[in-house]
Design an enzyme around this catalytic site. Structure first.
Site, PDB file in Angstrom:
ATOM      1  N   ARG A 183      39.204  40.538  45.249  1.00  0.00           N
ATOM      2  CA  ARG A 183      39.463  39.432  44.313  1.00  0.00           C
ATOM      3  C   ARG A 183      40.394  39.821  43.169  1.00  0.00           C
ATOM      4  O   ARG A 183      40.715  38.995  42.320  1.00  0.00           O
ATOM      5  CB  ARG A 183      38.131  38.933  43.723  1.00  0.00           C
ATOM      6  CG  ARG A 183      37.168  38.411  44.767  1.00  0.00           C
ATOM      7  CD  ARG A 183      35.768  38.303  44.205  1.00  0.00           C
ATOM      8  NE  ARG A 183      35.216  39.610  43.849  1.00  0.00           N
ATOM      9  CZ  ARG A 183      34.009  39.796  43.320  1.00  0.00           C
ATOM     10  NH1 ARG A 183      33.236  38.760  43.081  1.00  0.00           N
ATOM     11  NH2 ARG A 183      33.586  41.008  43.035  1.00  0.00           N
ATOM     12  N   CYS A 206      31.825  44.307  39.025  1.00  0.00           N
ATOM     13  CA  CYS A 206      32.362  45.222  40.032  1.00  0.00           C
ATOM     14  C   CYS A 206      31.209  45.778  40.873  1.00  0.00           C
ATOM     15  O   CYS A 206      30.252  46.358  40.340  1.00  0.00           O
ATOM     16  CB  CYS A 206      33.109  46.363  39.337  1.00  0.00           C
ATOM     17  SG  CYS A 206      33.735  47.602  40.491  1.00  0.00           S
ATOM     18  N   ASP A 260      38.598  45.879  45.041  1.00  0.00           N
ATOM     19  CA  ASP A 260      37.974  44.559  45.229  1.00  0.00           C
ATOM     20  C   ASP A 260      39.009  43.506  45.651  1.00  0.00           C
ATOM     21  O   ASP A 260      40.067  43.385  45.030  1.00  0.00           O
ATOM     22  CB  ASP A 260      37.303  44.138  43.910  1.00  0.00           C
ATOM     23  CG  ASP A 260      36.403  42.937  44.094  1.00  0.00           C
ATOM     24  OD1 ASP A 260      36.901  41.882  44.539  1.00  0.00           O
ATOM     25  OD2 ASP A 260      35.199  43.057  43.803  1.00  0.00           O
ATOM     26  N   HIS A 286      37.210  45.702  36.303  1.00  0.00           N
ATOM     27  CA  HIS A 286      36.845  44.280  36.271  1.00  0.00           C
ATOM     28  C   HIS A 286      35.338  44.128  36.123  1.00  0.00           C
ATOM     29  O   HIS A 286      34.572  45.008  36.531  1.00  0.00           O
ATOM     30  CB  HIS A 286      37.355  43.547  37.519  1.00  0.00           C
ATOM     31  CG  HIS A 286      36.707  43.973  38.795  1.00  0.00           C
ATOM     32  ND1 HIS A 286      35.734  43.229  39.419  1.00  0.00           N
ATOM     33  CD2 HIS A 286      36.860  45.080  39.564  1.00  0.00           C
ATOM     34  CE1 HIS A 286      35.340  43.849  40.526  1.00  0.00           C
ATOM     35  NE2 HIS A 286      36.006  44.977  40.634  1.00  0.00           N
ATOM     36  N   CYS A 288      40.787  48.367  40.915  1.00  0.00           N
ATOM     37  CA  CYS A 288      39.689  48.434  41.889  1.00  0.00           C
ATOM     38  C   CYS A 288      40.158  47.822  43.211  1.00  0.00           C
ATOM     39  O   CYS A 288      41.004  46.929  43.238  1.00  0.00           O
ATOM     40  CB  CYS A 288      38.478  47.670  41.369  1.00  0.00           C
ATOM     41  SG  CYS A 288      37.042  47.784  42.475  1.00  0.00           S
TER      42      CYS A 288
HETATM   43 CO    CO Z   1      35.344  46.574  41.700  1.00  0.00          CO
END
Ligand code: CO
Length: 212
Positions: free
Chosen positions: A46, A101, A44, A98, A42
């Site tokens: 993080r 999300c 993201d 994850h 992803c």
């Molecule tokens: Co995500």
């Protein structure tokens, strides 16, 4: 949030620090390394593949998009997959989702009228929700439903990989290539294994290419 000036300054500080700790770092970086893993994760901020697996530069080829999707109409992921499988000859393709999300959460809600392209991108995840609606809605809490869709989305994306001619051709050529579905916990930093597909899997004929 760092400003861009700060990012550039930090970059210079990072190189200096890195070379102080490890003078051969840049020499190694210039050399090609054997890359055995293609990671689809992803976007993201993080979830960084290298960091959470303690990997060195050169070890993992990474593709990231919202909700770690393998869409058969996305030339970006398919092009990277083709290169990873046919040129790098990776041994593992990992879809790593994850928990918590935001892409998954957005897919569980009505389309946002202000986000035209993002809604289109999330459509495939909405389809995963619809296909598994009974199972997901049986979860008692909102967080439980959110996380279960994140897991089922990973599983569907691994099947999407197996449905590509790229993977099927590699398997037909007796390549030792495994497909993995993993999910990463932002709450504890741990990656959990959800599934593995091996070359001997019986594919649904609906998705099976006739390859020479
Ligand atoms: Co995500």
């Amino acid at each position: 949030m760092k400003s861009t000036d700060r990012l550039l300054l930090e970059n210079k500080a990072w190189v200096q620090e890195k070379l102080e700790q490890d003078p051969g770092f840049l020499d190694r970086l210039r050399q090609d390394r054997v890359c055995e893993v293609f990671w689809i994760g992803c976007s993201d901020s993080r979830v960084h593949a290298d960091e959470i697996t303690n990997s060195e530069p050169g070890e993992i080829l990474v593709h990231r998009n919202t909700g770690n999707q393998v869409s058969h109409s996305d030339f970006n992921v398919l092009g990277a997959l083709e290169y990873a499988v046919n040129v790098l000859k990776v041994k593992h393709v990992i879809v790593c989702g994850h928990y918590r999300c935001k892409g998954i959460r957005a897919a569980m809600q009505k389309p946002n009228p202000h986000l035209f392209f993002a809604n289109k991108w999330l459509k495939n995840i909405k389809d995963v929700y619809r296909m598994h609606r009974r199972e997901i809605d049986a979860e008692e809490s909102e967080d439980g439903r959110w996380n279960r869709l994140a897991e089922l989305n990973v599983i569907e994306q691994v099947h999407n990989l197996a449905h590509t001619a790229i993977i099927q051709r590699a398997w037909k050529a007796d390549r030792d290539l495994l497909l993995h579905g993993w999910i990463y916990g932002l709450h504890d930093g741990i990656i959990r294994e959800l599934m593995t597909l091996t070359p001997d899997i019986q594919l649904d004929p609906l998705y099976q290419y006739d390859l020479d």
